[in-house]
Design a protein around this motif. Structure first.
Motif, PDB file in Angstrom:
ATOM      1  N   SER A 158       6.234  36.512  25.415  1.00 47.05           N
ATOM      2  CA  SER A 158       5.415  37.418  25.581  1.00 47.05           C
ATOM      3  C   SER A 158       5.594  38.849  24.444  1.00 47.05           C
ATOM      4  CB  SER A 158       6.055  38.174  27.122  1.00 47.05           C
ATOM      5  OG  SER A 158       7.238  38.454  26.930  1.00 47.05           O
ATOM      6  N   GLY A 159       6.436  38.499  23.565  1.00 47.45           N
ATOM      7  CA  GLY A 159       6.820  39.241  22.474  1.00 47.45           C
ATOM      8  C   GLY A 159       7.348  40.495  22.660  1.00 47.45           C
ATOM      9  N   THR A 160       8.125  40.534  24.068  1.00 46.40           N
ATOM     10  CA  THR A 160       8.848  41.771  24.723  1.00 46.40           C
ATOM     11  C   THR A 160      10.291  41.590  23.987  1.00 46.40           C
ATOM     12  OG1 THR A 160       9.375  40.727  26.749  1.00 46.40           O
ATOM     13  CG2 THR A 160       7.424  42.082  26.683  1.00 46.40           C
ATOM     14  N   GLY A 161      10.886  40.765  23.178  1.00 44.63           N
ATOM     15  CA  GLY A 161      12.005  40.744  23.052  1.00 44.63           C
ATOM     16  C   GLY A 161      12.110  40.009  21.321  1.00 44.63           C
ATOM     17  N   GLY A 162      13.386  40.300  20.877  1.00 45.01           N
ATOM     18  CA  GLY A 162      13.311  39.955  19.651  1.00 45.01           C
ATOM     19  C   GLY A 162      14.448  38.687  19.392  1.00 45.01           C
ATOM     20  N   GLY A 163      15.083  38.388  20.597  1.00 47.51           N
ATOM     21  CA  GLY A 163      15.893  37.112  20.546  1.00 47.51           C
ATOM     22  C   GLY A 163      14.800  35.958  20.912  1.00 47.51           C
ATOM     23  N   GLY A 164      15.619  34.640  21.105  1.00 46.17           N
ATOM     24  CA  GLY A 164      14.542  33.720  21.592  1.00 46.17           C
ATOM     25  C   GLY A 164      15.181  32.316  21.377  1.00 46.17           C
ATOM     26  N   VAL A 165      14.676  31.392  21.072  1.00 52.39           N
ATOM     27  CA  VAL A 165      15.033  29.899  21.205  1.00 52.39           C
ATOM     28  C   VAL A 165      14.327  29.197  20.082  1.00 52.39           C
ATOM     29  CG1 VAL A 165      15.356  27.786  22.521  1.00 52.39           C
ATOM     30  CG2 VAL A 165      15.314  29.866  23.792  1.00 52.39           C
ATOM     31  N   LEU A 166      14.807  28.270  19.222  1.00 49.76           N
ATOM     32  CA  LEU A 166      14.352  27.565  18.367  1.00 49.76           C
ATOM     33  C   LEU A 166      14.787  25.925  18.649  1.00 49.76           C
ATOM     34  CD1 LEU A 166      15.186  29.170  14.813  1.00 49.76           C
ATOM     35  CD2 LEU A 166      12.805  29.005  16.051  1.00 49.76           C
ATOM     36  N   VAL A 167      14.106  25.065  18.473  1.00 50.41           N
ATOM     37  CA  VAL A 167      14.239  23.661  18.485  1.00 50.41           C
ATOM     38  C   VAL A 167      14.284  22.875  17.229  1.00 50.41           C
ATOM     39  CG1 VAL A 167      13.760  23.801  20.908  1.00 50.41           C
ATOM     40  CG2 VAL A 167      11.997  23.041  19.301  1.00 50.41           C
ATOM     41  N   ALA A 168      14.910  21.764  17.328  1.00 49.35           N
ATOM     42  CA  ALA A 168      14.813  20.924  16.091  1.00 49.35           C
ATOM     43  C   ALA A 168      14.374  19.544  16.743  1.00 49.35           C
ATOM     44  CB  ALA A 168      16.183  20.452  15.567  1.00 49.35           C
ATOM     45  N   GLN A 169      13.333  19.118  15.998  1.00 50.77           N
ATOM     46  CA  GLN A 169      12.620  17.744  16.445  1.00 50.77           C
ATOM     47  C   GLN A 169      12.719  16.819  15.412  1.00 50.77           C
ATOM     48  OE1 GLN A 169       8.799  19.819  17.560  1.00 50.77           O
ATOM     49  NE2 GLN A 169       9.015  18.745  19.442  1.00 50.77           N
ATOM     50  N   ASP A 170      13.010  15.530  15.826  1.00 48.43           N
ATOM     51  CA  ASP A 170      13.014  14.341  14.805  1.00 48.43           C
ATOM     52  C   ASP A 170      11.400  13.751  14.506  1.00 48.43           C
ATOM     53  OD1 ASP A 170      13.282  12.161  13.449  1.00 48.43           O
ATOM     54  OD2 ASP A 170      14.624  11.235  15.030  1.00 48.43           O
ATOM     55  N   PRO A 171      11.212  14.229  13.139  1.00 46.99           N
ATOM     56  CA  PRO A 171       9.780  13.880  12.972  1.00 46.99           C
ATOM     57  C   PRO A 171       9.699  12.167  12.646  1.00 46.99           C
ATOM     58  CG  PRO A 171      10.951  14.682  10.879  1.00 46.99           C
ATOM     59  CD  PRO A 171      11.907  14.737  12.152  1.00 46.99           C
ATOM     60  N   GLN A 172      10.683  11.550  12.716  1.00 50.17           N
ATOM     61  CA  GLN A 172      10.391   9.993  12.537  1.00 50.17           C
ATOM     62  C   GLN A 172       9.955   9.492  13.655  1.00 50.17           C
ATOM     63  OE1 GLN A 172      14.401   8.292  11.461  1.00 50.17           O
ATOM     64  NE2 GLN A 172      14.239   9.125   9.295  1.00 50.17           N
ATOM     65  N   GLN A 173      10.353   9.938  14.840  1.00 54.15           N
ATOM     66  CA  GLN A 173       9.642   9.765  16.173  1.00 54.15           C
ATOM     67  C   GLN A 173       8.037   9.940  16.218  1.00 54.15           C
ATOM     68  OE1 GLN A 173      11.758  11.662  19.382  1.00 54.15           O
ATOM     69  NE2 GLN A 173      12.993   9.661  19.537  1.00 54.15           N
ATOM     70  N   HIS A 174       7.782  10.828  15.486  1.00 57.08           N
ATOM     71  CA  HIS A 174       6.036  10.831  15.496  1.00 57.08           C
ATOM     72  C   HIS A 174       5.889   9.984  14.571  1.00 57.08           C
ATOM     73  CE1 HIS A 174       2.284  12.947  15.174  1.00 57.08           C
ATOM     74  NE2 HIS A 174       2.298  13.178  13.913  1.00 57.08           N
ATOM     75  N   ASP A 175       6.059   9.542  13.264  1.00 55.85           N
ATOM     76  CA  ASP A 175       5.769   8.494  12.519  1.00 55.85           C
ATOM     77  C   ASP A 175       5.643   7.236  13.279  1.00 55.85           C
ATOM     78  OD1 ASP A 175       5.707  10.329  10.670  1.00 55.85           O
ATOM     79  OD2 ASP A 175       7.892  10.061   9.725  1.00 55.85           O
ATOM     80  N   GLN A 176       6.606   7.138  14.466  1.00 56.48           N
ATOM     81  CA  GLN A 176       6.543   5.854  14.986  1.00 56.48           C
ATOM     82  C   GLN A 176       5.423   5.633  16.161  1.00 56.48           C
ATOM     83  OE1 GLN A 176      10.812   5.223  15.843  1.00 56.48           O
ATOM     84  NE2 GLN A 176      11.213   5.109  13.717  1.00 56.48           N
ATOM     85  N   ASP A 200      20.332  36.512  20.332  1.00 54.11           N
ATOM     86  CA  ASP A 200      19.845  37.627  20.621  1.00 54.11           C
ATOM     87  C   ASP A 200      19.762  38.749  19.510  1.00 54.11           C
ATOM     88  OD1 ASP A 200      19.741  37.256  23.804  1.00 54.11           O
ATOM     89  OD2 ASP A 200      21.938  37.401  23.617  1.00 54.11           O
ATOM     90  N   SER A 201      19.128  39.526  19.569  1.00 52.13           N
ATOM     91  CA  SER A 201      18.778  40.539  18.470  1.00 52.13           C
ATOM     92  C   SER A 201      18.628  41.986  19.055  1.00 52.13           C
ATOM     93  CB  SER A 201      17.708  40.274  17.584  1.00 52.13           C
ATOM     94  OG  SER A 201      16.541  40.461  18.217  1.00 52.13           O
TER      95      SER A 201
END
Length: 246
Positions: free
Chosen positions: A67-85, A98-99
């Motif tokens: 929603s853009g109402t906060g400066g904190g958040g969540v990031l994820v890491a994904q394995d690109p090798q699975q996409h290659d497969q 949090d910020s």
């Protein structure tokens, strides 16, 4: 042999889909070796309830971030090798922070993790260790920053299968880049085992705090009650660390 390093895809997860469920699953798997988790949630049923809560809590965090109402958040890491497969990239880790702008727009329905507020939503948790930890952590942060604004990196959790491959470092670095762009320092509380990784990223230890918690799996015997409690307890310690851009 140490696991091979990978380059993971770091991004903000979509609100739709199973990201919240996967993040909750990773949270418990990554934290399983942490004795504080088992002091706060000592039974399998309380851990299951916590996972349900984490999924709901994360879904709300994703909505707030989108929603853009906060400066904190969540990031994820994904394995690109699975996409290659030919498979959709799997979420293998996450970071939450949090910020200052996120705290000023805090939604009332977002319950703060690791406090007694959870007792109302997670049956079987032990409030004394939730509130005890929250109070110590808050006091430690105030000693370092007072009223100064900062990014607070609250969680960096990696699926145990993917630990040691660089996902935690890459997630943390992404948050550092955002903080640097905002001209703000980054603060976190680290378990002692994770301190070397954060030091390699430029964090410096600025203090610590500790608390007495029940030893996981500790049993009782015929000794006096005072000796039993002393024997079954252990000291849990976290290190306060700060990163500042040059």
């Amino acid at each position: 042999m140490a696991p091979a390093k990978k380059t993971f895809v770091i991004s903000r997860p979509a609100v739709a889909g199973d990201a919240a469920s996967r993040i909750a699953e990773i949270h418990l798997a990554a934290m399983d070796s942490n004795p504080l988790l088992h002091a706060q949630f000592p039974t399998s049923s309380s851990l299951a309830a916590l996972q349900t809560f984490l999924e709901s809590h994360t879904a709300i965090q994703l909505l707030v971030a989108a929603s853009g109402t906060g400066g904190g958040g969540v990031l994820v890491a994904q394995d690109p090798q699975q996409h290659d497969q030919g498979w959709p990239p799997m979420v293998v880790g996450f970071a939450k922070w949090d910020s200052p702008s996120s705290s000023s727009h805090h939604r009332e329905d977002v319950v703060k993790l690791e406090t007694g507020d959870l007792q109302q939503q997670v049956e079987g948790c032990r409030r004394e260790f939730l509130d005890g930890y929250a109070a110590l952590a808050e006091e430690a942060k105030k000693r370092v920053f007072g009223d100064e604004g900062c990014y607070h990196l609250s969680f960096v959790c990696i699926d145990p299968v993917y630990q040691g491959q660089g996902a935690g470092k890459q997630l943390t670095q992404a948050v550092l880049n955002m903080a640097a762009a905002d001209g703000l320092p980054v603060y976190l509380e680290s378990t002692e085992v994770a301190v070397p990784m954060y030091e390699r990223l430029g964090f410096k230890a600025v203090g610590s705090f500790e608390m007495k918690i029940p030893r996981r799996g500790g049993g009782r015997d015929s000794r006096p009650k005072e000796e039993e409690e002393e024997e079954e307890a252990e000291i849990y310690r976290e290190v306060c660390m700060v990163w500042r851009s040059d």
